[in-house]
Design a protein around this motif. Structure first.
Motif: not given
Length: 85
Positions: A61-65, A53-55
């Motif tokens: 260059q960032t990971m988001g929920p 479910g991560d994006m």
């Protein structure tokens, strides 16, 4: 960290992708990988990890929920062959 590589036949190898996905979104899971044009809620230059479910946003260059809860273990993704309005 996420590394994205593009196969380049003319270069006889793989080249890093650093400036986004040219308006595409990439869906990755253990069972498949699919690149589609971004539209509506599907964000451009974002990699969606279906199993977790991560994006990952390639531009920032960032990971988001995920933006909403999805049961990633029993979900089915359907991709239309053309844009349906």
């Amino acid at each position: 960290k996420v590394d994205v590589l593009e196969a380049k036949v003319s270069a006889d190898g793989w080249l890093p992708v650093t400036n986004g996905l040219d308006g595409q979104a990439l869906f990755i899971s253990r069972r498949f990988c699919k690149s589609i044009p971004a539209h509506g809620e599907i964000e451009a230059d974002v990699i969606y990890f279906v199993d977790t479910g991560d994006m990952f946003n390639m531009r920032s260059q960032t990971m988001g929920p995920p933006t909403r809860y999805i049961d990633h273990h029993s979900s089915t993704w359907i991709f239309f062959s053309e844009l349906v309005v």
